[in-house]
Design an enzyme around this catalytic site. Structure first.
Site, PDB file in Angstrom:
ATOM      1  N   THR A 253     -11.873   5.034  15.846  1.00 42.68           N
ATOM      2  CA  THR A 253     -13.017   4.916  16.749  1.00 42.68           C
ATOM      3  C   THR A 253     -12.680   3.864  17.794  1.00 42.68           C
ATOM      4  OG1 THR A 253     -14.492   5.446  14.949  1.00 42.68           O
ATOM      5  CG2 THR A 253     -15.488   4.379  16.865  1.00 42.68           C
TER       6      THR A 253
ATOM      7  N   LYS B 206     -20.238  -2.186  13.200  1.00 45.01           N
ATOM      8  CA  LYS B 206     -19.145  -2.434  14.152  1.00 45.01           C
ATOM      9  C   LYS B 206     -19.316  -1.574  15.417  1.00 45.01           C
ATOM     10  CE  LYS B 206     -15.126  -0.327  13.099  1.00 45.01           C
ATOM     11  NZ  LYS B 206     -14.580   0.570  14.109  1.00 45.01           N
TER      12      LYS B 206
ATOM     13  N   ASN C 120     -22.443   7.706  16.392  1.00 41.42           N
ATOM     14  CA  ASN C 120     -22.710   6.671  15.391  1.00 41.42           C
ATOM     15  C   ASN C 120     -23.896   5.803  15.801  1.00 41.42           C
ATOM     16  OD1 ASN C 120     -20.808   7.522  13.630  1.00 41.42           O
ATOM     17  ND2 ASN C 120     -19.518   5.699  13.708  1.00 41.42           N
TER      18      ASN C 120
ATOM     19  N   LEU D 291     -33.137   9.847   7.967  1.00 37.52           N
ATOM     20  CA  LEU D 291     -34.483   9.277   8.085  1.00 37.52           C
ATOM     21  C   LEU D 291     -34.888   8.636   6.761  1.00 37.52           C
ATOM     22  CD1 LEU D 291     -36.648  11.777  10.215  1.00 37.52           C
ATOM     23  CD2 LEU D 291     -35.737   9.544  10.879  1.00 37.52           C
TER      24      LEU D 291
ATOM     25  N   GLY E  42     -34.697   2.063   3.994  1.00 41.35           N
ATOM     26  CA  GLY E  42     -34.016   1.301   2.948  1.00 41.35           C
ATOM     27  C   GLY E  42     -33.888  -0.150   3.333  1.00 41.35           C
TER      28      GLY E  42
ATOM     29  N   LYS F 275     -18.015   9.906  20.027  1.00 41.49           N
ATOM     30  CA  LYS F 275     -17.962   9.190  18.742  1.00 41.49           C
ATOM     31  C   LYS F 275     -18.900   7.978  18.740  1.00 41.49           C
ATOM     32  CE  LYS F 275     -16.690   7.662  14.807  1.00 41.49           C
ATOM     33  NZ  LYS F 275     -16.684   8.269  13.519  1.00 41.49           N
TER      34      LYS F 275
ATOM     35  N   ARG G 104     -17.731  10.961   6.440  1.00 44.06           N
ATOM     36  CA  ARG G 104     -18.470   9.858   5.814  1.00 44.06           C
ATOM     37  C   ARG G 104     -17.771   9.448   4.535  1.00 44.06           C
ATOM     38  NH1 ARG G 104     -23.722  13.384   5.343  1.00 44.06           N
ATOM     39  NH2 ARG G 104     -22.017  14.871   5.295  1.00 44.06           N
TER      40      ARG G 104
ATOM     41  N   LYS H   3       0.832  -1.206   0.000  1.00 42.35           N
ATOM     42  CA  LYS H   3       0.000   0.000   0.000  1.00 42.35           C
ATOM     43  C   LYS H   3       0.869   1.259   0.000  1.00 42.35           C
ATOM     44  CE  LYS H   3      -3.761   0.462   2.905  1.00 42.35           C
ATOM     45  NZ  LYS H   3      -4.330   0.782   4.235  1.00 42.35           N
TER      46      LYS H   3
ATOM     47  N   CYS I  84     -18.545   1.077   9.648  1.00 34.19           N
ATOM     48  CA  CYS I  84     -18.653   1.826  10.909  1.00 34.19           C
ATOM     49  C   CYS I  84     -19.885   1.470  11.738  1.00 34.19           C
ATOM     50  CB  CYS I  84     -18.636   3.323  10.620  1.00 34.19           C
ATOM     51  SG  CYS I  84     -17.180   3.806   9.697  1.00 34.19           S
TER      52      CYS I  84
HETATM   53  C1  UGA Z   1     -20.610   6.937   9.304  1.00 38.68           C
HETATM   54  C2  UGA Z   1     -20.957   8.286   9.949  1.00 38.68           C
HETATM   55  O1  UGA Z   1     -22.029   8.918   9.226  1.00 38.68           O
HETATM   56  C3  UGA Z   1     -19.747   9.215   9.977  1.00 38.68           C
HETATM   57  O2  UGA Z   1     -20.068  10.412  10.662  1.00 38.68           O
HETATM   58  C4  UGA Z   1     -18.611   8.502  10.708  1.00 38.68           C
HETATM   59  O3  UGA Z   1     -17.426   9.292  10.721  1.00 38.68           O
HETATM   60  C5  UGA Z   1     -18.313   7.173  10.020  1.00 38.68           C
HETATM   61  O4  UGA Z   1     -19.504   6.350  10.007  1.00 38.68           O
HETATM   62  C6  UGA Z   1     -17.210   6.490  10.799  1.00 38.68           C
HETATM   63  O5  UGA Z   1     -17.441   6.156  11.952  1.00 38.68           O
HETATM   64  O6  UGA Z   1     -16.080   6.400  10.293  1.00 38.68           O
HETATM   65  P1  UGA Z   1     -20.303   6.074   6.771  1.00 38.68           P
HETATM   66  O7  UGA Z   1     -20.290   4.704   7.364  1.00 38.68           O
HETATM   67  O8  UGA Z   1     -19.243   6.470   5.817  1.00 38.68           O
HETATM   68  O9  UGA Z   1     -20.248   7.193   7.947  1.00 38.68           O
HETATM   69  O10 UGA Z   1     -21.686   6.252   6.015  1.00 38.68           O
HETATM   70  P2  UGA Z   1     -23.117   6.902   6.292  1.00 38.68           P
HETATM   71  O11 UGA Z   1     -23.370   7.939   5.275  1.00 38.68           O
HETATM   72  O12 UGA Z   1     -23.296   7.301   7.685  1.00 38.68           O
HETATM   73  O13 UGA Z   1     -24.073   5.651   5.967  1.00 38.68           O
HETATM   74  C7  UGA Z   1     -24.007   4.463   6.743  1.00 38.68           C
HETATM   75  C8  UGA Z   1     -25.102   3.512   6.329  1.00 38.68           C
HETATM   76  O14 UGA Z   1     -26.376   3.999   6.701  1.00 38.68           O
HETATM   77  C9  UGA Z   1     -25.190   3.261   4.822  1.00 38.68           C
HETATM   78  O15 UGA Z   1     -25.401   1.887   4.595  1.00 38.68           O
HETATM   79  C10 UGA Z   1     -26.393   4.049   4.379  1.00 38.68           C
HETATM   80  O16 UGA Z   1     -27.033   3.504   3.250  1.00 38.68           O
HETATM   81  C11 UGA Z   1     -27.277   3.936   5.606  1.00 38.68           C
HETATM   82  N1  UGA Z   1     -28.257   5.040   5.728  1.00 38.68           N
HETATM   83  C12 UGA Z   1     -27.837   6.303   5.951  1.00 38.68           C
HETATM   84  C13 UGA Z   1     -29.613   4.750   5.630  1.00 38.68           C
HETATM   85  O17 UGA Z   1     -30.033   3.580   5.420  1.00 38.68           O
HETATM   86  N2  UGA Z   1     -30.517   5.773   5.755  1.00 38.68           N
HETATM   87  C14 UGA Z   1     -30.118   7.049   5.989  1.00 38.68           C
HETATM   88  O18 UGA Z   1     -31.001   7.938   6.126  1.00 38.68           O
HETATM   89  C15 UGA Z   1     -28.752   7.325   6.095  1.00 38.68           C
END
Ligand code: UGA
Length: 435
Positions: free
Chosen positions: A121, A263, A208, A250, A253, A204, A154, A35, A260
Site C-alpha cells: 500500500t 496507518k 481502506n 457496520l 466495537g 487502495k 484481510r 525468516k 492497515c
Molecule cells: C484491511 C482491509 O479490510 C483489507 O481489504 C486490506 O487489504 C487490508 O486492510 C490491508 O490494507 O492490507 P485487515 O486490516 O486485515 O484488512 O482487517 P479488517 O477485517 O478490515 O479489520 C480491520 C479492523 O476493523 C479490525 O480491528 C476490526 O475489528 C475492525 N472492524 C471491522 C470493526 O471494528 N467493525 C467492522 O464492522 C469491521
C-alpha cells in the site's frame, strides 16, 4: 509465469503462495535471513488459516522458492512484485525507504525486460518515483514497465480473499504490462479494473479509508444509542439493508486496529494535506476511533468505580479474530490504561499470547477463559474469537468474583446475559451501565 515477490510479510507471503497455487513458479525474497531459512523449512512466521498447508504443498511441487538474494529473484522472473512494508513516520506519512531500496536493487540487477508491480500500500505517485529510481540506477538500456496492483486481502481470511476477490485493480501505462497482469489473474475469474497507475494507487487508500470511515460512523452512532437507550445493532441492521449502504463494516466495537487502517488513514490525511485538499473527515474518523477506547474504559469505571487493585479478566488480544497480529490492537492500549490505574490483568487469547508477551508486562497469561474468570472483578471481551461465543456461563458466573461482563464486540445477546444473572453491557446497546 515466473514471478518474484520482494518482501515476504503478510501480503508478500500470501500473494506468493497463492500465485504458486495457481500454477506459477514463484520466488519469494526477504532481507530477513532467519525468516527465509524458516520458510525454506515451511515454518510460517504468522498465524493465517490455511497458509502453512499452501506453502508446504507448493514448496513440495517445486513452484514456491525462498531466497534472500534480490539478484536471484530478479533473474528468475518476468514479473516482480514489491511487497515490502510501508510503515508510518511520526507525522503519519508512509515511510517509503524500503520501496526505494528495492527499486534501486531491482535496477542494479535487471538483465532484460521485467514488469515491476507495486503490491504494497503506497501513496499516490509512488509509481512515478519507482520508475524514476529504476531509470536512474539501471545499467543498460533495458526496457521495463511499472504497474500498480493493490491487494485487498484481510488478515484471518487472506487466502480466500486472494483467491476470490471482489475485483482486481490493475494500474498500467502500457499494453504489454496490462496483458501480462490480465493473463496472470485470468484463473481467478474476477472483475478487472484496468486503469492508470495513480488511480490504482488511490483506489487502495480510498478503499481502506472508506471502510475505516464506516466503522467510525457506526461507532459514533453507538455513543448516541447509549445516550438515548437505543440499540446500535438494530440501527446498523436497518441501515445495512439499504443496498446503497450495505451491511458489512457496520459492526460497532472498541475501534479498528491492525497494521492497515490506522496507518492508511494517517497516510491519506498526510497526502491530502500535502496536496492542499481538505480531508478533515478522515481526521474525525481517526478521532472517533481513539474516543471509542476511552468510551470503553469509562464503561469499566462506571461499573467498578475504583480500578486500583481490581482483577480484570480479558478475553482476546489480537486486533481481530483468526490472527495472532497485535499491531495497533485496541487491547494493548486498553490494558496499558487499566494498568496505569493499578488494575491486575489476566488474559487469554487463542493465538496472540506469545506475541503479546513481548509487549506487555505485569500481566497473567491464562490457559483458557475460565482461568481468566477465576476471582476476577469483571470480564472484558476484546476480540470476537468464535470460541468466546459459546462458553459455559454457569461456570463463569461461579468463577467471577462479581458477575460483571463488558462486551466490547457485542458477541452476546444482552437479554440472555441478564437472564443468566450477569450485569452485562455491550457497546451502544440499551443504555449506560449502572451498578
Ligand atoms: C484491511 C482491509 O479490510 C483489507 O481489504 C486490506 O487489504 C487490508 O486492510 C490491508 O490494507 O492490507 P485487515 O486490516 O486485515 O484488512 O482487517 P479488517 O477485517 O478490515 O479489520 C480491520 C479492523 O476493523 C479490525 O480491528 C476490526 O475489528 C475492525 N472492524 C471491522 C470493526 O471494528 N467493525 C467492522 O464492522 C469491521
Amino acid at each position: 509465469m515466473n514471478i518474484s515477490i520482494i518482501g515476504t510479510g503478510y501480503v508478500g507471503l500470501v500473494t506468493g503462495a497463492c500465485l504458486a497455487e495457481l500454477g506459477n513458479t514463484v520466488t519469494c525474497t526477504d532481507n530477513n535471513h532467519e525468516k527465509i531459512s524458516e520458510l525454506k523449512r515451511c515454518v510460517i512466521p504468522i498465524y493465517e488459516p490455511g497458509l502453512e498447508e499452501l506453502v508446504k504443498i507448493n514448496v513440495k511441487k517445486k513452484r514456491l522458492f525462498f531466497t534472500t538474494s534480490v539478484k536471484e529473484a530478479v533473474n528468475n522472473s518476468e514479473v516482480i512484485f514489491i511487497a515490502v512494508g510501508t510503515p508510518s513516520l511520526d507525522n503519519g506519512e508512509a515511510d517509503l525507504t524500503g520501496v526505494e531500496n528495492v527499486a534501486r536493487n531491482i535496477a542494479l540487477n535487471l538483465t532484460g525486460y521485467r514488469l515491476i508491480v507495486e503490491k504494497s500500500t503506497v501513496p499516490v505517485e509512488t509509481g512515478k518515483w519507482v520508475k524514476h529510481t529504476i531509470s536512474t540506477y539501471i545499467k543498460h538500456n533495458i526496457k521495463f514497465d511499472i504497474a500498480s496492483n493493490p491487494e485487498f486481502l484481510r488478515e484471518g481470511q487472506a487466502i480466500n480473499d486472494f483467491m476470490h476477490p471482489d475485483r482486481i485493480v490493475i494500474g498500467v501505462e502500457s499494453k504489454r504490462a496490462r496483458d501480462i497482469l490480465a493473463s496472470l489473474y485470468k484463473p481467478l475469474n474476477a472483475p478487472l479494473v484496468i486503469t492508470d497507475i495513480k488511480s490504482a494507487e488511490l483506489i487502495k487508500h480510498a478503499s481502506n479509508s472508506y471502510l475505516a470511515t464506516k466503522i467510525s460512523f457506526i461507532n459514533a452512532i453507538s455513543q448516541i444509542c447509549e445516550k438515548v437507550g437505543a440499540d446500535v445493532v438494530e440501527v446498523a441492521k436497518g441501515m445495512g439493508l439499504d443496498k446503497r449502504i450495505g451491511s458489512s463494516f457496520l459492526n460497532t466495537g472498541i475501534g479498528y486496529g491492525g497494521s492497515c487502517f490506522p496507518k492508511d488513514v494517517d497516510a491519506f490525511i498526510n497526502i491530502a494535506e500535502k496536496l492542499g485538499c481538505n480531508f478533515d473527515l478522515l481526521k474525525a474518523v481517526k478521532e472517533i476511533n481513539q474516543q471509542q477506547k476511552i468510551f470503553f474504559l469509562n464503561k469499566i469505571k462506571g461499573l467498578l468505580w475504583i480500578i486500583k487493585d481490581k482483577a480484570i479478566g480479558i478475553l482476546g488480544l489480537s486486533f481481530k479474530p483468526n490472527t495472532d497480529d497485535i499491531r495497533n490492537a485496541p487491547s494493548i492500549d486498553i490494558i496499558r490504561a487499566l494498568q496505569s490505574e493499578g488494575a491486575k490483568i489476566k488474559i487469554y487469547d487463542p493465538c496472540a499470547m506469545e506475541k503479546a508477551k513481548e509487549l506487555l508486562n505485569r500481566v497473567r497469561f491464562c490457559k483458557d477463559p475460565y482461568e481468566v474468570c477465576r476471582g476476577s472483578d469483571c470480564l472484558l471481551i476484546i476480540t470476537e474469537w468464535d470460541e468466546f461465543k459459546e462458553l459455559d456461563f454457569f461456570k463463569i458466573k461461579k468463577l467471577l468474583k462479581r458477575p460483571f461482563i463488558i462486551d466490547g464486540r457485542n458477541i452476546y445477546d444482552p437479554e440472555r446475559m441478564r437472564k443468566l444473572g450477569f450485569t452485562y453491557a455491550g457497546i451502544g446497546r440499551g443504555g449506560v451501565l449502572k451498578r
